[in-house]
Enzyme design. Structure first.
Site, short mmCIF file in Angstrom:
data_model
loop_
_atom_site.label_atom_id
_atom_site.label_comp_id
_atom_site.label_asym_id
_atom_site.label_seq_id
_atom_site.Cartn_x
_atom_site.Cartn_y
_atom_site.Cartn_z
N SER A 242 44.52 49.80 38.57
CA SER A 242 45.76 49.37 39.21
C SER A 242 46.75 48.96 38.13
O SER A 242 46.36 48.50 37.05
CB SER A 242 45.47 48.18 40.12
OG SER A 242 46.65 47.46 40.37
N TYR B 27 42.07 39.82 39.95
CA TYR B 27 42.16 41.26 40.28
C TYR B 27 42.65 42.02 39.04
O TYR B 27 42.05 43.03 38.64
CB TYR B 27 43.12 41.46 41.45
CG TYR B 27 43.28 42.91 41.86
CD1 TYR B 27 42.24 43.60 42.49
CD2 TYR B 27 44.47 43.60 41.63
CE1 TYR B 27 42.39 44.93 42.87
CE2 TYR B 27 44.63 44.93 42.01
CZ TYR B 27 43.59 45.58 42.63
OH TYR B 27 43.73 46.90 43.00
#
Ligand SMILES: NC(=O)c1ccc[n+]([C@@H]2O[C@H](COP(=O)([O-])OP(=O)(O)OC[C@H]3O[C@@H](n4cnc5c(N)ncnc54)[C@H](OP(=O)(O)O)[C@@H]3O)[C@@H](O)[C@H]2O)c1
Length: 284
Positions: free
Chosen positions: A131, A159
């Site tokens: 990501s 994350y």
């Protein structure tokens, strides 16, 4: 082709590759079987296997890989797709923070245990789904999170750290495998309308979601659009390795990942924190 985390965006791949053998690695067998039925409704020639895999359990990861090593003779593509975002803070049965284990430590062990099968294919590819959030985390934050699992630093940081770890792993594994048939790349799918936001209040709340809906329809990719870069990395004739794909093109990842020394040292740190579960004998 094992795919961790079954997901309808991947159907497009199956439609293009009639007759492919696909292993769906799922923590929910029920969802896996639904996905299998859907794939077979589009393509009767596909051979689809549903296997249990929980990345939050290293014993489940090893069991899954042992089964594949017994039942298959080669793997063309391994897609490390499963992931969590904004997951409630918690610890896995192995004692690691859930996001780091699901998004990075589980796939790290899984990939190593499947290397023999990947090497047995004439060409093979590992695709790590990352990501853009990996850019927001410093190497010091990543090291701190990797060493000190109990200290929760916020959902976005954890994350981003797990995805930075996967980008660094991609580079280092590609370097280690450079004289083999296996290429390894990272893929950023972009912002895609999926269930990944199930724990993220601004999107999981139906009212707030409804208020953003029109904007999201315009700027957020559909699952079919979101899987295109993943498919590109799996199917492109370009055999570049250790790179980062975004919007079906090679792109630059965080400058941290360009530093070979950082990638090597972080790989070593990962081996240290995993030393109770993963020995250097399993290294490539
Ligand atoms: N959607 C986006 O905007 C976006 C942006 C950048 C990157 N990504 C990345 O894209 C990948 C796919 O995410 P998505 O958007 O498709 O989200 P998703 O719909 O939530 O899919 C994630 C998949 O991972 C599986 N999974 C989660 N924890 C697992 C575990 N412990 N063991 C095995 N499987 C597990 C889920 O299984 P269940 O079905 O059982 O829940 C689900 O199938 C992720 O790596 C994500 O970080 C997504």
């Amino acid at each position: 082709m094992p795919i961790c985390g079954c997901h309808d965006t991947l159907f497009f791949w199956f439609q293009k590759t009639l007759g492919a053998t696909v292993v769906l690695a799922c923590r929910s067998i029920e969802k896996g079987l639904e996905t299998k039925t859907h794939i077979l409704s589009k393509n009767r020639k596909a051979k689809v296997f549903v296997k249990h895999l929980d990345l939050c359990s290293f014993s489940s990861v090893v069991k899954f890989c042992d089964t594949l090593n017994l039942e298959f003779s080669e793997i063309y593509g391994l897609v490390n797709n499963a992931g969590v975002f904004y997951h409630p803070h918690g610890t896995t049965e192995d004692g690691f923070e859930v996001t780091l284990q699901t998004n990075y430590l589980g796939p790290f062990i899984l990939t190593h245990h499947l290397l023999k099968l990947l090497k047995q294919s004439i060409h093979a590819r590992v695709v790590n789904v990352v990501s853009d959030e990996h850019r927001r985390v410093s190497i010091n934050q990543l090291i701190a999170i990797t060493k000190n699992q109990a200290d929760f630093k916020g959902h976005f940081v954890h994350y981003g750290a797990s995805k930075l770890a996967l980008v660094l792993f991609t580079r280092e594994l590609a370097r280690k495998l450079q004289n083999t048939n296996v290429i390894v790349n990272s893929v950023d799918p972009g912002n895609v309308e999926t269930a990944i936001y199930r724990n993220f209040f601004p999107l999981s709340n139906p009212l707030l979601y409804a208020l953003q809906w029109i904007i999201r329809v315009v700027v957020v990719k559909t699952p079919t659009e979101g899987c295109q870069t993943l498919l590109h990395a799996l199917l492109t004739p370009n055999r570049t390795t250790g790179q980062y794909y975004s919007d079906c093109k090679l792109a630059l990842s965080s400058p941290i990942a360009a530093d070979e020394r950082i990638c090597r040292e972080y790989y070593q740190l990962t081996l240290e924190v995993l030393s109770n579960w993963f020995t250097t004998e399993s290294e490539c």
